[in-house]
Design an enzyme around this catalytic site. Structure first.
Site, PDB file in Angstrom:
ATOM      1  N   THR A  95       0.856  -1.191   0.000  1.00 16.68           N
ATOM      2  CA  THR A  95       0.000   0.000   0.000  1.00 16.68           C
ATOM      3  C   THR A  95       0.888   1.236   0.000  1.00 16.68           C
ATOM      4  OG1 THR A  95      -1.676  -1.178   1.294  1.00 16.68           O
ATOM      5  CG2 THR A  95      -1.853   1.229   1.186  1.00 16.68           C
ATOM      6  N   LYS A 170      -7.180   1.920  -2.823  1.00 16.98           N
ATOM      7  CA  LYS A 170      -6.777   1.320  -1.547  1.00 16.98           C
ATOM      8  C   LYS A 170      -6.768   2.373  -0.432  1.00 16.98           C
ATOM      9  CE  LYS A 170      -5.056  -1.406   1.513  1.00 16.98           C
ATOM     10  NZ  LYS A 170      -6.024  -2.190   2.294  1.00 16.98           N
ATOM     11  N   LYS A 238       0.042   5.272   8.395  1.00 21.24           N
ATOM     12  CA  LYS A 238       0.637   5.617   7.082  1.00 21.24           C
ATOM     13  C   LYS A 238      -0.463   5.784   6.032  1.00 21.24           C
ATOM     14  CE  LYS A 238       1.722   2.083   4.823  1.00 21.24           C
ATOM     15  NZ  LYS A 238       1.080   1.121   3.914  1.00 21.24           N
TER      16      LYS A 238
HETATM   17  N1  LIG Z   1      -1.280  -6.467   7.583  1.00 22.67           N
HETATM   18  C1  LIG Z   1      -2.412  -6.199   6.920  1.00 22.67           C
HETATM   19  O1  LIG Z   1      -3.533  -6.487   7.394  1.00 22.67           O
HETATM   20  C2  LIG Z   1      -2.389  -5.511   5.582  1.00 22.67           C
HETATM   21  C3  LIG Z   1      -1.295  -4.807   5.133  1.00 22.67           C
HETATM   22  N2  LIG Z   1      -1.340  -4.193   3.912  1.00 22.67           N
HETATM   23  C4  LIG Z   1      -0.187  -3.461   3.415  1.00 22.67           C
HETATM   24  O2  LIG Z   1       0.749  -4.446   2.998  1.00 22.67           O
HETATM   25  C5  LIG Z   1       2.083  -3.993   3.225  1.00 22.67           C
HETATM   26  C6  LIG Z   1       2.809  -4.993   4.113  1.00 22.67           C
HETATM   27  O3  LIG Z   1       2.100  -5.088   5.332  1.00 22.67           O
HETATM   28  P1  LIG Z   1       2.503  -6.133   6.472  1.00 22.67           P
HETATM   29  O4  LIG Z   1       2.929  -7.403   5.872  1.00 22.67           O
HETATM   30  O5  LIG Z   1       1.390  -6.118   7.429  1.00 22.67           O
HETATM   31  O6  LIG Z   1       3.747  -5.381   7.098  1.00 22.67           O
HETATM   32  P2  LIG Z   1       4.962  -5.942   7.959  1.00 22.67           P
HETATM   33  O7  LIG Z   1       5.413  -4.778   8.773  1.00 22.67           O
HETATM   34  O8  LIG Z   1       4.601  -7.196   8.641  1.00 22.67           O
HETATM   35  O9  LIG Z   1       6.058  -6.280   6.845  1.00 22.67           O
HETATM   36  C7  LIG Z   1       6.708  -5.262   6.149  1.00 22.67           C
HETATM   37  C8  LIG Z   1       7.689  -5.852   5.164  1.00 22.67           C
HETATM   38  O10 LIG Z   1       8.396  -4.778   4.519  1.00 22.67           O
HETATM   39  C9  LIG Z   1       9.789  -5.014   4.670  1.00 22.67           C
HETATM   40  N3  LIG Z   1      10.514  -3.741   4.704  1.00 22.67           N
HETATM   41  C10 LIG Z   1      10.270  -2.673   5.478  1.00 22.67           C
HETATM   42  N4  LIG Z   1      11.132  -1.670   5.212  1.00 22.67           N
HETATM   43  C11 LIG Z   1      11.964  -2.157   4.248  1.00 22.67           C
HETATM   44  C12 LIG Z   1      13.052  -1.589   3.537  1.00 22.67           C
HETATM   45  N5  LIG Z   1      13.469  -0.351   3.762  1.00 22.67           N
HETATM   46  N6  LIG Z   1      13.657  -2.349   2.615  1.00 22.67           N
HETATM   47  C13 LIG Z   1      13.248  -3.610   2.366  1.00 22.67           C
HETATM   48  N7  LIG Z   1      12.211  -4.203   3.002  1.00 22.67           N
HETATM   49  C14 LIG Z   1      11.567  -3.467   3.929  1.00 22.67           C
HETATM   50  C15 LIG Z   1       9.920  -5.784   5.958  1.00 22.67           C
HETATM   51  O11 LIG Z   1      11.185  -6.414   6.028  1.00 22.67           O
HETATM   52  P3  LIG Z   1      11.799  -6.858   7.453  1.00 22.67           P
HETATM   53  O12 LIG Z   1      11.189  -8.188   7.755  1.00 22.67           O
HETATM   54  O13 LIG Z   1      13.250  -6.911   7.211  1.00 22.67           O
HETATM   55  O14 LIG Z   1      11.417  -5.799   8.437  1.00 22.67           O
HETATM   56  C16 LIG Z   1       8.754  -6.755   5.795  1.00 22.67           C
HETATM   57  O15 LIG Z   1       9.081  -7.788   4.920  1.00 22.67           O
HETATM   58  C17 LIG Z   1       1.938  -2.597   3.813  1.00 22.67           C
HETATM   59  O16 LIG Z   1       2.020  -1.659   2.776  1.00 22.67           O
HETATM   60  C18 LIG Z   1       0.543  -2.609   4.415  1.00 22.67           C
HETATM   61  O17 LIG Z   1      -0.007  -1.323   4.519  1.00 22.67           O
HETATM   62  C19 LIG Z   1      -2.440  -4.281   3.087  1.00 22.67           C
HETATM   63  C20 LIG Z   1      -3.526  -4.994   3.482  1.00 22.67           C
HETATM   64  C21 LIG Z   1      -3.607  -5.631   4.760  1.00 22.67           C
HETATM   65  O1  LIG Z   2      -4.968  -2.643   4.770  1.00 24.27           O
HETATM   66  C1  LIG Z   2      -5.523  -3.341   5.602  1.00 24.27           C
HETATM   67  C2  LIG Z   2      -6.667  -4.144   5.333  1.00 24.27           C
HETATM   68  O2  LIG Z   2      -7.184  -4.804   6.270  1.00 24.27           O
HETATM   69  O3  LIG Z   2      -7.113  -4.165   4.187  1.00 24.27           O
END
Ligand SMILES: NC(=O)C1=CN([C@@H]2O[C@H](COP(=O)(O)OP(=O)(O)OC[C@H]3O[C@@H](n4cnc5c(N)ncnc54)[C@H](OP(=O)(O)O)[C@@H]3O)[C@@H](O)[C@H]2O)C=CC1
Ligand SMILES: O=CC(=O)O
Length: 297
Positions: A95, A170, A238
């Site tokens: 996102t 989104k 965010k």
């Molecule tokens: N969780 C949810 O319910 C939902 C989330 N989203 C969106 O999906 C995305 C991921 O969410 P989610 O999985 O929950 O987040 P997490 O915080 O669990 O995971 C984030 C991921 O991004 C990586 N990351 C962060 N910063 C960097 C960087 N500078 N360089 C490389 N890799 C990086 C992390 O790596 P590392 O492991 O090394 O930290 C990790 O793999 C977000 O944009 C979120 O808004 C969308 C729908 C639902």
């Molecule tokens: O981005 C979060 C979700 O639940 O969708």
């Protein structure tokens, strides 16, 4: 079909696991290597850099935390741009805002590659169950090619036209969700402070016109003060911030979303950013305390 997958956080881990389960050959990369171990146990290969994933795979999918992560994986050292070329495709499901997606799209197109943005609606459980809603935009031919992967990760995919439209859709959805979570939290606190049983409020809500899966799923754990992260609060904040920026660009007045954003910021300042976004409930409780205490004195 062989795919690369970058980002094995809450969502990426569940999504790549689904791809493996359905017979896709998956090569993963995560900044923190240890998060790839479980995927390897289920048959994934590991690459050392995002560039290596692209070198190996025709299709690379990413699920990263925010715009800065999305940009650094593409433009940084050992990033996507080092290997993307004609015949290779990149699908970013993180996102982010439309501007971030557009920058990535332009850079990839310049090198002859194809790009699709495809953020998702749905949280940890829908990701585990392959029930996400996918909001894709960009290269139409690529959208059609990756439908088999989308069908495994999601229950429905929308194709929304030009790059940026997926990101915008989104952000609108999550702006509504974040505002709802704040209203819900205030309602639970108000019920409790008014001598009502919050669990009964949940039953009442669930039978009426504003019943929804989010209240049903999060309500019981919120009442217990349990906010184990499915959708981390820092990511919801965010999304509110990016949605408000979209509101600035389009001169859309959003006082409700602005207030919700303040509550999420407050929650982050209280150290709740890594908990589920339902932890904003704790902020509402805390914010109510001073006046309540002064009334009691
Ligand atoms: N969780 C949810 O319910 C939902 C989330 N989203 C969106 O999906 C995305 C991921 O969410 P989610 O999985 O929950 O987040 P997490 O915080 O669990 O995971 C984030 C991921 O991004 C990586 N990351 C962060 N910063 C960097 C960087 N500078 N360089 C490389 N890799 C990086 C992390 O790596 P590392 O492991 O090394 O930290 C990790 O793999 C977000 O944009 C979120 O808004 C969308 C729908 C639902
Ligand atoms: O981005 C979060 C979700 O639940 O969708």
């Amino acid at each position: 079909m062989e795919v690369g997958f970058l980002g094995l956080g809450i969502m990426g881990k569940a999504m790549s696991m689904n791809l493996l389960r359905h017979g896709f050959k998956v090569t993963v990369w995560n900044r923190t290597l240890s998060k790839s171990h479980e995927l390897v146990e289920h048959g994934a290969s590991v690459a050392e850099t995002p560039a290596e994933v692209v070198r190996k795979c025709k299709y690379t999918i990413a699920m990263l935390s925010d715009p800065s992560a999305a940009l650094s994986v593409v433009f940084g050292k050992d990033g996507i741009l080092e290997q993307i070329c004609a015949g290779k495709s990149y699908v970013d499901m993180s996102t982010v805002d439309a501007d971030t997606s557009s920058k990535i799209n332009e850079a990839i197109k310049e090198r002859g590659g194809y790009f699709l943005e495809a953020p998702v609606s749905g949280s940890k459980k829908p990701a585990e169950d392959g029930q996400l809603v996918i909001l894709a935009a960009g290269e139409k031919a690529l959208y059609e090619e990756v439908i088999p992967a989308f069908n495994v990760m999601g229950k429905k995919s929308f194709y929304l036209g030009q790059v940026g439209n997926g990101a915008k859709m989104k952000l609108v959805v999550n702006m509504i969700m974040g505002s709802m979570m704040n209203a819900f939290s205030e309602g639970l606190v108000l019920a409790g402070r008014s001598g009502l049983e919050p669990s009964v409020l949940l039953d009442v809500l669930d039978l009426g016109g504003i019943a929804n899966p989010m209240f049903r799923l999060k309500g019981p754990t919120m009442i217990q003060g349990s906010h184990s992260p499915a959708f981390p609060l820092k990511h919801q904040q965010k999304d509110m911030r990016l949605a408000l920026a979209l509101g600035d660009e389009t001169a859309t007045s959003m006082p409700v979303a602005a207030a919700a954003n303040e509550a999420f910021k407050k929650a982050r300042s209280m150290g709740l950013g890594d908990l589920d976004f339902s932890a904003v409930y704790e902020t509402v409780k805390t914010l109510e305390e001073p006046s309540r205490n002064s009334q009691l004195r």
